[in-house]
Design a protein around this motif. Structure first.
Motif, PDB file in Angstrom:
ATOM      1  N   HIS A 191       2.568  -2.277   0.560  1.00  0.00           N
ATOM      2  CA  HIS A 191       2.136  -3.522   0.354  1.00  0.00           C
ATOM      3  C   HIS A 191       0.638  -3.211  -0.003  1.00  0.00           C
ATOM      4  N   HIS A 235      13.108  -5.888   2.678  1.00  0.00           N
ATOM      5  CA  HIS A 235      13.272  -5.470   3.752  1.00  0.00           C
ATOM      6  C   HIS A 235      14.389  -5.650   4.534  1.00  0.00           C
ATOM      7  N   ASP A 266       5.062   1.904   3.671  1.00  0.00           N
ATOM      8  CA  ASP A 266       4.976   0.552   4.102  1.00  0.00           C
ATOM      9  C   ASP A 266       3.420   0.269   4.003  1.00  0.00           C
ATOM     10  N   HIS A 306       7.594   2.187  -1.224  1.00  0.00           N
ATOM     11  CA  HIS A 306       7.475   1.084  -0.632  1.00  0.00           C
ATOM     12  C   HIS A 306       6.151   0.857   0.089  1.00  0.00           C
ATOM     13  N   HIS A 337      13.759   0.112   4.967  1.00  0.00           N
ATOM     14  CA  HIS A 337      13.813   0.429   6.220  1.00  0.00           C
ATOM     15  C   HIS A 337      15.140   0.796   6.659  1.00  0.00           C
TER      16      HIS A 337
HETATM   17 ZN   LIG Z   1       7.264  -3.481   3.984  1.00  0.00          ZN
END
Ligand SMILES: [Zn+2]
Ligand SMILES: CSC[C@H]1O[C@@H](n2cnc3c(O)ncnc32)[C@H](O)[C@@H]1O
Length: 446
Positions: free
Chosen positions: A74, A220, A308, A72, A257
């Protein structure tokens, strides 16, 4: 007399960490690579005499591992690294990140993704999972850099620079499959951002789309107590139960998460076969809490690791993430056995491949993809070696990685990227900083 079969590359590895089902470690090993796949592994003397290689690589002074898989991130958020630190999740998102993302452009996502790929490659990642806007730009960056990725256009229920509403977002998310269709390296995922940013209809439709395309569905979920409170107020249910009741929990669900969970939530996730992505550094930095990873694992849930984005981590380095994961759960449980090193390495290799439904990555076994990283064993911080798992999780920082190979092609070696010059990377980074503005901080509501 029959002659030995040919192969493209023959590697001699000082220590080979296979991450196969027995977590076998081979010393002075040979790895034969043909057509981007592992043709054979075994004792160096045997593999050497069994193949006629077009080229050889001497990694006898190295520890060789499967390329790491980041479940995961971005990627393009490298643009915002260090822009809005020391904030809790919702203030960080609503007050700082979303305002600056409202100015996002394809060019910025392109530059940010190239910088992200370089950082990940440099620190041993060969494959990542992404959720962001303008993902066709990220796809181009990944292809160029020679990595693998599962890319999902992030679906938000409010207007963004990439789309006007959720139905356009769903259309763009589906169209990404046309961009990735012919690619051996890039795949598509469907990525609604969260339960608090999407309507129940969009969540259901996005899940149906993932089913139709037969791709992972990632979201998420249960990131902190405030998310739970908002979900309870809006729906009368906790986030996991809400998704369960919408029919969105299955083995294609990748739940990012999962910090704020009850025993009942854990049971629902386990029974559904959904996967969980743990992001310990982002959770610690945003003070979101500690995901109950040992309890999830005891319940039989497959847990993998993600970084993340660079705005909440602030790195994309899986070696740091593994280290944080191992240490966090020991201290949280007051038990040094709570999160052992081999289990943590599984979370960035074999478990990650399972979560993404990507067979043949995360291991070095005959038939698997030739996605390989190496770290020198004469590095002062890495010698001597008693247990390679220990070094990967507790000693390595990621910058020891001296080789990154994907599908049998070297994409990084001893300071140089095969597909981009450092100067061009610097130009992209400069562009990001100029775009955010030297007064970037004042443009956010930090
Ligand atoms: Zn994220
Ligand atoms: C719609 S693209 C993805 C979206 O997610 C935001 N984001 C980044 N990190 C987190 C996180 O930890 N929790 C929730 N949302 C996050 C990112 O800024 C994009 O807007």
């Amino acid at each position: 007399m029959t002659s030995a079969p040919s192969c493209d590359t023959l590697i001699r590895a000082g220590i080979l960490v296979t991450q196969d089902a027995e977590r076998r470690i081979l010393h002075d090993a040979g790895i034969a690579i043909a057509d981007g796949r592992i043709a054979a592994i075994g004792p160096w003397a045997d593999v050497k005499s069994a193949f006629r290689p077009a080229s050889t690589m001497d990694l006898a002074d190295c520890m060789v591992l499967p390329g790491l898989v980041n479940c995961h991130t971005h990627a393009a958020m490298t643009a915002f690294r260090g822009l809005a630190d020391d904030l809790p999740l919702m203030r960080w998102l609503e007050g700082s990140i979303w305002p600056v993302e409202s100015r996002l452009s394809p060019e910025i996502v392109h530059s940010g993704s190239l910088v992200a790929c370089a950082e990940m490659i440099r620190t041993g990642t060969t494959c990542f999972t992404d959720m962001y806007l303008f993902e066709t730009e990220t796809a181009q960056a990944v292809e160029r850099m020679g990595m693998r990725a599962v890319l999902g256009e992030g679906i938000l229920g409010f207007p963004t620079p990439a789309y006007t509403d959720a139905s356009r977002a769903l259309a763009i998310a589906g169209e990404l499959t046309e961009v990735t269709a012919g690619s051996a390296l890039v795949r598509t995922g469907i990525a609604p951002h969260a339960v608090y940013t999407n309507s129940p209809e969009t969540l259901r439709e996005s899940f149906a789309l993932a089913k139709r395309l037969n791709v992972p569905w990632m979201i998420h979920l249960a990131e902190n107590a405030e998310e739970t409170a908002r979900c309870m107020e809006a729906t009368g249910k906790r986030p996991v139960a809400y998704l369960h009741d919408l029919g969105c929990l299955s083995p294609r669900s990748v739940l990012v998460h999962c910090v704020d969970l009850t025993e009942d939530d854990i049971s629902l996730i386990a029974a559904s076969g959904a996967h969980v992505v743990h992001n310990p550094r982002s959770n610690m930095k945003l003070a979101s809490g500690i995901a109950p990873v040992p309890a999830l694992q005891r319940a039989g849930v497959n847990v993998c690791l993600g970084t993340d984005g660079a705005a909440s981590n602030n790195t994309l380095n899986l070696f740091r993430e593994m280290n944080a994961c191992a240490l966090l759960h020991k201290v949280a449980h007051g038990d040094p056995t709570a999160m052992p090193a081999p289990a943590v390495l599984d979370m960035t290799t074999a478990n990650a491949a399972r979560a993404l439904g990507w067979d043949g990555i995360g291991v070095i076994t005959p038939g698997s993809a030739a996605d390989i990283i190496a770290m020198p064993l004469d590095e002062p911080g890495l010698c001597p070696v008693y247990t390679p798992f220990s070094h990967a999780v507790y000693a390595a920082g990621g910058h020891e990685v001296c080789l990154n190979m994907v599908a049998g092609r070297v994409i990084y070696e001893r300071g140089s990227f095969t597909n981009i010059e450092i100067e061009e990377l610097r130009d992209h980074a400069r562009k990001l900083a100029e775009w955010v503005g030297t007064d970037g901080k004042s443009k956010t509501q930090n």
